[in-house]
Design a protein around this motif. Structure first.
Motif, PDB file in Angstrom:
ATOM      1  N   LEU A 128       0.634  -1.139  -0.083  1.00 27.30           N
ATOM      2  CA  LEU A 128       0.150  -0.041  -0.066  1.00 27.30           C
ATOM      3  C   LEU A 128       0.910   1.314  -0.026  1.00 27.30           C
ATOM      4  CD1 LEU A 128      -2.844  -1.086   2.521  1.00 27.30           C
ATOM      5  CD2 LEU A 128      -3.167  -0.624   0.011  1.00 27.30           C
ATOM      6  N   GLY A 129       1.845   1.252   0.659  1.00 29.34           N
ATOM      7  CA  GLY A 129       2.716   2.286   0.971  1.00 29.34           C
ATOM      8  C   GLY A 129       3.479   2.556  -0.339  1.00 29.34           C
ATOM      9  N   LEU A 130       3.870   1.767  -1.082  1.00 27.30           N
ATOM     10  CA  LEU A 130       4.399   1.593  -2.514  1.00 27.30           C
ATOM     11  C   LEU A 130       3.564   2.241  -3.447  1.00 27.30           C
ATOM     12  CD1 LEU A 130       7.063   0.976  -4.139  1.00 27.30           C
ATOM     13  CD2 LEU A 130       6.140  -1.129  -4.518  1.00 27.30           C
ATOM     14  N   LEU A 131       2.403   1.728  -3.497  1.00 27.80           N
ATOM     15  CA  LEU A 131       1.322   2.510  -4.385  1.00 27.80           C
ATOM     16  C   LEU A 131       1.079   3.634  -4.227  1.00 27.80           C
ATOM     17  CD1 LEU A 131      -1.132  -0.453  -4.411  1.00 27.80           C
ATOM     18  CD2 LEU A 131       0.137   0.279  -6.438  1.00 27.80           C
ATOM     19  N   LEU A 132       1.058   4.150  -2.954  1.00 31.03           N
ATOM     20  CA  LEU A 132       0.688   5.570  -2.702  1.00 31.03           C
ATOM     21  C   LEU A 132       2.046   6.640  -3.044  1.00 31.03           C
ATOM     22  CD1 LEU A 132      -0.893   5.504   0.801  1.00 31.03           C
ATOM     23  CD2 LEU A 132      -1.880   6.128  -1.331  1.00 31.03           C
ATOM     24  N   ILE A 133       3.068   5.917  -2.754  1.00 29.74           N
ATOM     25  CA  ILE A 133       4.478   6.836  -3.330  1.00 29.74           C
ATOM     26  C   ILE A 133       4.385   6.866  -4.641  1.00 29.74           C
ATOM     27  CG2 ILE A 133       6.886   6.784  -3.329  1.00 29.74           C
ATOM     28  CD1 ILE A 133       6.699   5.408  -0.474  1.00 29.74           C
ATOM     29  N   LEU A 134       4.236   5.767  -5.465  1.00 32.53           N
ATOM     30  CA  LEU A 134       4.093   5.616  -6.956  1.00 32.53           C
ATOM     31  C   LEU A 134       3.053   6.676  -7.367  1.00 32.53           C
ATOM     32  CD1 LEU A 134       4.942   2.064  -7.820  1.00 32.53           C
ATOM     33  CD2 LEU A 134       6.360   4.058  -8.122  1.00 32.53           C
ATOM     34  N   GLY A 135       1.880   6.718  -6.795  1.00 33.21           N
ATOM     35  CA  GLY A 135       0.951   7.614  -7.318  1.00 33.21           C
ATOM     36  C   GLY A 135       1.048   9.115  -7.060  1.00 33.21           C
ATOM     37  N   ARG A 136       1.874   9.465  -6.303  1.00 38.55           N
ATOM     38  CA  ARG A 136       2.216  11.051  -6.251  1.00 38.55           C
ATOM     39  C   ARG A 136       3.632  11.447  -6.137  1.00 38.55           C
ATOM     40  NH1 ARG A 136      -1.108  14.015  -7.382  1.00 38.55           N
ATOM     41  NH2 ARG A 136      -1.846  12.038  -8.359  1.00 38.55           N
TER      42      ARG A 136
END
Length: 143
Positions: A128-136
């Protein structure tokens, strides 16, 4: 000092993303193959955890010494400018949330008794952290 920190923050991000993705993939592999949680798995997860926090610290310093950051709060209607809103609000806020999730995953995995549970916590929260980081990530200014 600002250009050095900006360069450090940008270049360290490649390494952080690589290690965070590696920790996620390692956790998924261990979860799917029902492996025992070894010291290698612990080190990979811990290294990703530490690097994310170092990157956050560099980002905080960069944010507060940035002229753009000071101007963003003084400009009227700054939130209407998409690039400024991304770099001064969305990117920091979402990445703080992402690193909080990674921290929760690290903490929860330590409390798990089962080997499968350790991999599950790391995979879920680091993913989840990786997805959020990649998204922003501000891709237009970063690449």
């Amino acid at each position: 000092m600002y250009p050095i920190l900006k360069s450090l923050h940008s270049n360290l991000a490649y390494f952080v993303l690589f290690v965070l993705a590696l920790a996620f993939i390692n956790a998924m592999y261990g979860l799917l193959n029902k492996k025992l949680f070894s010291s290698k798995d612990l080190r990979i997860s811990l290294f990703a955890f530490i690097l994310c926090h170092i990157q956050l610290l560099v980002g905080f310093i960069l944010y507060f010494i940035s002229e753009k950051g000071v101007k963003a709060f003084s400009l009227e209607g700054a939130m209407k400018v998409p690039e400024l809103r991304l770099t001064m609000l969305e990117h920091p806020l979402i990445n703080i949330i992402a690193i909080a999730l990674i921290t929760i995953g690290w903490s929860k995995h330590k409390k798990q008794e089962s080997q499968n549970g350790k991999f599950k916590k790391i995979a879920l929260f680091y993913g989840l952290g990786l997805l959020l980081i990649l998204g922003r990530i501000p891709w237009s200014t970063w690449m």
